[in-house]
Motif scaffolding. Structure first.
Motif, PDB file in Angstrom:
ATOM      1  N   LYS A  23       3.986  -4.456   2.727  1.00 18.43           N
ATOM      2  CA  LYS A  23       4.790  -3.244   2.663  1.00 18.43           C
ATOM      3  C   LYS A  23       3.860  -2.044   2.695  1.00 18.43           C
ATOM      4  CE  LYS A  23       8.698  -5.094  -0.020  1.00 18.43           C
ATOM      5  NZ  LYS A  23       9.474  -5.002  -1.290  1.00 18.43           N
ATOM      6  N   LEU A  24       4.197  -1.090   3.529  1.00 21.28           N
ATOM      7  CA  LEU A  24       3.427   0.150   3.630  1.00 21.28           C
ATOM      8  C   LEU A  24       4.383   1.319   3.455  1.00 21.28           C
ATOM      9  CD1 LEU A  24       0.892   1.842   4.346  1.00 21.28           C
ATOM     10  CD2 LEU A  24       1.556   1.596   6.756  1.00 21.28           C
ATOM     11  N   VAL A  25       4.045   2.214   2.536  1.00 19.49           N
ATOM     12  CA  VAL A  25       4.838   3.424   2.303  1.00 19.49           C
ATOM     13  C   VAL A  25       3.925   4.621   2.504  1.00 19.49           C
ATOM     14  CG1 VAL A  25       6.291   4.696   0.693  1.00 19.49           C
ATOM     15  CG2 VAL A  25       6.261   2.195   0.628  1.00 19.49           C
ATOM     16  N   VAL A  26       4.365   5.554   3.327  1.00 11.81           N
ATOM     17  CA  VAL A  26       3.552   6.734   3.625  1.00 11.81           C
ATOM     18  C   VAL A  26       4.371   7.983   3.320  1.00 11.81           C
ATOM     19  CG1 VAL A  26       2.216   7.971   5.370  1.00 11.81           C
ATOM     20  CG2 VAL A  26       2.365   5.469   5.452  1.00 11.81           C
ATOM     21  N   PHE A  27       3.819   8.854   2.506  1.00 12.57           N
ATOM     22  CA  PHE A  27       4.401  10.165   2.224  1.00 12.57           C
ATOM     23  C   PHE A  27       3.542  11.235   2.891  1.00 12.57           C
ATOM     24  CE2 PHE A  27       6.707   7.851  -0.911  1.00 12.57           C
ATOM     25  CZ  PHE A  27       7.818   8.612  -1.232  1.00 12.57           C
ATOM     26  N   GLY A  28       4.179  12.268   3.382  1.00 13.07           N
ATOM     27  CA  GLY A  28       3.435  13.369   3.995  1.00 13.07           C
ATOM     28  C   GLY A  28       2.968  14.403   2.997  1.00 13.07           C
ATOM     29  N   ASN A  29       3.137  14.100   1.716  1.00 15.03           N
ATOM     30  CA  ASN A  29       2.741  15.038   0.670  1.00 15.03           C
ATOM     31  C   ASN A  29       2.254  14.267  -0.538  1.00 15.03           C
ATOM     32  OD1 ASN A  29       3.735  16.586  -1.999  1.00 15.03           O
ATOM     33  ND2 ASN A  29       3.104  18.050  -0.439  1.00 15.03           N
ATOM     34  N   ALA A  30       1.082  14.648  -1.046  1.00 15.98           N
ATOM     35  CA  ALA A  30       0.540  13.988  -2.248  1.00 15.98           C
ATOM     36  C   ALA A  30       0.821  14.807  -3.494  1.00 15.98           C
ATOM     37  CB  ALA A  30      -0.962  13.768  -2.086  1.00 15.98           C
ATOM     38  N   GLY A  31       0.995  16.107  -3.328  1.00 10.90           N
ATOM     39  CA  GLY A  31       1.174  16.985  -4.476  1.00 10.90           C
ATOM     40  C   GLY A  31       2.468  16.756  -5.228  1.00 10.90           C
ATOM     41  N   MET A  48       0.830  -1.194   0.000  1.00 12.97           N
ATOM     42  CA  MET A  48       0.000   0.000   0.000  1.00 12.97           C
ATOM     43  C   MET A  48       0.864   1.243   0.000  1.00 12.97           C
ATOM     44  SD  MET A  48      -3.414   0.622   2.244  1.00 12.97           S
ATOM     45  CE  MET A  48      -2.714   1.094   3.807  1.00 12.97           C
ATOM     46  N   LEU A  49       0.493   2.201  -0.836  1.00  9.54           N
ATOM     47  CA  LEU A  49       1.163   3.497  -0.909  1.00  9.54           C
ATOM     48  C   LEU A  49       0.151   4.564  -0.516  1.00  9.54           C
ATOM     49  CD1 LEU A  49       3.365   5.527  -1.766  1.00  9.54           C
ATOM     50  CD2 LEU A  49       2.543   5.282  -4.124  1.00  9.54           C
ATOM     51  N   VAL A  50       0.471   5.310   0.542  1.00 11.92           N
ATOM     52  CA  VAL A  50      -0.426   6.346   1.056  1.00 11.92           C
ATOM     53  C   VAL A  50       0.248   7.697   0.895  1.00 11.92           C
ATOM     54  CG1 VAL A  50      -1.765   7.159   3.022  1.00 11.92           C
ATOM     55  CG2 VAL A  50      -1.351   4.710   2.727  1.00 11.92           C
ATOM     56  N   LEU A  51      -0.423   8.592   0.193  1.00 16.08           N
ATOM     57  CA  LEU A  51       0.063   9.959  -0.003  1.00 16.08           C
ATOM     58  C   LEU A  51      -0.882  10.888   0.754  1.00 16.08           C
ATOM     59  CD1 LEU A  51       0.633   9.721  -3.872  1.00 16.08           C
ATOM     60  CD2 LEU A  51       2.272   9.207  -2.051  1.00 16.08           C
ATOM     61  N   LEU A  52      -0.390  11.490   1.819  1.00 11.39           N
ATOM     62  CA  LEU A  52      -1.224  12.325   2.670  1.00 11.39           C
ATOM     63  C   LEU A  52      -1.065  13.797   2.305  1.00 11.39           C
ATOM     64  CD1 LEU A  52      -0.502  10.622   6.112  1.00 11.39           C
ATOM     65  CD2 LEU A  52      -2.460  10.249   4.600  1.00 11.39           C
ATOM     66  N   GLU A  53      -1.992  14.585   2.780  1.00  9.13           N
ATOM     67  CA  GLU A  53      -1.905  16.024   2.588  1.00  9.13           C
ATOM     68  C   GLU A  53      -2.064  16.709   3.939  1.00  9.13           C
ATOM     69  OE1 GLU A  53      -4.832  17.094  -0.301  1.00  9.13           O
ATOM     70  OE2 GLU A  53      -3.406  16.827  -1.948  1.00  9.13           O
ATOM     71  N   PRO A  54      -1.318  17.781   4.184  1.00  9.22           N
ATOM     72  CA  PRO A  54      -1.438  18.465   5.469  1.00  9.22           C
ATOM     73  C   PRO A  54      -2.808  19.115   5.616  1.00  9.22           C
ATOM     74  CG  PRO A  54      -0.052  19.705   3.956  1.00  9.22           C
ATOM     75  CD  PRO A  54      -0.331  18.401   3.296  1.00  9.22           C
TER      76      PRO A  54
END
Length: 493
Positions: free
Chosen positions: A409-417, A269-275
């Motif tokens: 596998k889990l990948v998390v980014f703090g930015n989706a843009g 899973m790939l998670v792209l978060l936004e503030p």
């Protein structure tokens, strides 16, 4: 022995000598050809190995298990020079595919056919009936294997920018097509929907995900939308689930389905978060040792701020995903981000390996009260830089034989843009995404195929320059010729 007999003997000796020389010469030519046909090596002496296939393509060619047929229509005699130039480039490239497929496996797995649709009516009819090509289309390339085929258009082989055509990406197009027609078990990537996520068909520069979707299609990944409220579980054929910039929280049932997919199915899973937007994945992140605070990472150093106000991130940790970026000192362009860091309160799990991918500069900080103006670092509530901006968490799964096998596998980014349509091709963002996708799908050995830049050489000379250059070029051969005439004249005297 008489004189006549001596002359006759000498003639026979001379004839035999010439015959032996001819036999030796023929034997030498035959031996050289035999050795060359069984022990040859082709060397590309051009700068940047212009006529050599990339390591990624060679690796793919070695994996081909069934013959591939490539049909190229030859341009008519009246075709413009641009079309003939394309045809020459394509022919050279396909010749490399044929040669490499022969030399690696001993059997020709790639067969290239050139068809003149105006003279070979049977082949033209096959293109129309079997591959659905329009009868009036004369610039066609079809890649086929078994009952699968794919058409390549000239536009697929050229990369353009504001200045026009900038690079030839024919190798990328052909390798992608060969993979597509030979791969019977392509992995499916699901894009989660239902929470305002970035959509794969959206071309908006800020919130669109269409460039990423096109990138994945070029690499033969199937893509499907996924609404967890409509399905009992994540589909079994899911190779990866992408959650790109959710605007609202995922509901507990949805989070539970994703948790089972990761832990029980060893999912990816790939998670792209936004503030500023709640995501509802806190409990799932807790299980995987990750937390993402509702904060905003602010950069204080102009050295790491791009002209548009985005942050330039070049602080990467050692990991297969970031190796190329670290080795080449590349940077990625990132908008406003939230921190993504290890959850120190998570239970100890020896099967879990958590690694930060990249971080902001030491002069940055994570602002918790980001609605307050002016924004200023507060050591009691804020986090001091460098701030982790992305984390990977992978879990090894035990087997009944006592062995550890790759798990979820889990990948998390703090930015989706940073992967939106306007930032995806900027800086090294595409390279980072490429490495990320192949690592998370256990394809990290694959290498990106870079387009080949077009190199045009132009020599501009004035009339006087042309005369001077011609005279200089004639000096040496003219002097040699004059010297030869003088020597001939002297010897005759």
């Amino acid at each position: 022995m008489s004189r006549m007999e001596e002359f006759s003997y000498a003639r026979w000796v001379l004839r035999i000598n010439r015959l032996v020389q001819v036999i030796l010469f023929i034997s030498l030519v035959a031996a050289v050809n035999y050795i060359a046909s069984h022990n040859f090596e082709r060397v590309d002496l051009t700068r940047n190995n212009r006529y050599s296939l990339s390591a990624e393509t060679l690796a793919y060619l070695e994996q081909i298990q069934q013959p591939v047929r490539i049909i190229v229509t030859t341009p008519p005699e009246s075709a413009p020079e641009e079309m003939r130039f394309i045809f020459r480039q394509v022919s050279r490239l396909l010749r490399e595919y044929e040669l490499e497929s022969r030399t690696k496996g001993g059997e020709s797995m790639i067969d290239v056919e050139y068809v003149n649709v105006y003279r070979q009516s049977d082949k033209a009819e096959e293109l129309v009936n079997k591959f659905g090509i329009s009868p009036d289309q004369d610039n066609v390339i079809v890649v086929a294997s078994g009952d699968r085929y794919k058409q390549i258009l000239p536009l697929d082989m050229w990369k353009t920018d504001e200045g026009g055509v900038s690079a030839f990406q024919g190798e990328q197009a052909f390798t992608s097509a060969i993979l597509d027609v030979t791969n019977q078990n392509a992995k499916t990537i699901y894009h989660l929907l239902g929470h305002g996520e970035m959509r794969a068909d959206d071309v908006d520069p800020l919130r669109g995900f269409s460039r990423v979707s096109y990138y994945l299609r070029q690499r033969n990944f199937k893509q499907e939308p996924l609404d967890l409220m409509e399905v009992p579980k994540v589909p079994e054929d899911a190779g990866l689930v992408i959650i790109a910039g959710p605007q609202t929280q995922l509901l507990p049932p949805e989070q539970e389905k994703l948790r089972r997919y990761l832990t029980e199915d060893n999912g990816r899973m790939l998670v792209l978060l936004e503030p500023g937007n709640p995501h509802g994945l806190d409990d799932l992140f807790y299980d995987w040792g990750i937390m993402s605070d509702d904060m905003i990472v602010l950069e204080a150093s102009n050295e790491f701020i791009a002209s548009e106000g985005d942050s330039l991130v070049g602080n990467f940790t050692e990991h297969p995903v970031t190796k190329i970026l670290r080795d080449n000192k590349l940077k990625v362009l990132v908008g406003l981000s939230r921190p993504v860091r290890p959850d120190l309160g998570a239970p100890i799990d020896n099967s879990l390996e958590i690694t930060p991918l990249m971080a902001s500069s030491p002069n940055s900080w994570a602002e918790r009260d980001y609605l307050r103006k002016p924004l200023q670092y507060n050591e009691e509530t804020d986090l001091a830089g460098p701030i982790p901006l992305a984390m990977v968490s992978e879990r090894s799964a035990g087997s009944r034989f006592g062995l550890n096998i790759p798990g979820g596998k889990l990948v998390v980014f703090g930015n989706a843009g940073m992967f939106s349509n306007n930032r995806f091709p900027a800086a090294a963002n595409e390279t980072l995404f490429h490495n990320l996708i192949h690592w998370i799908l256990d394809q990290e050995s694959l290498v990106n195929i870079e387009p080949r830049k077009l190199e045009n050489y132009k020599l501009s000379l004035s009339r006087q320059d042309l005369i001077d250059t011609g005279l200089r070029l004639l000096i040496l051969p003219g002097a040699v010729a004059l010297l030869g005439v003088m020597i001939t004249f002297i010897r005759r005297r």
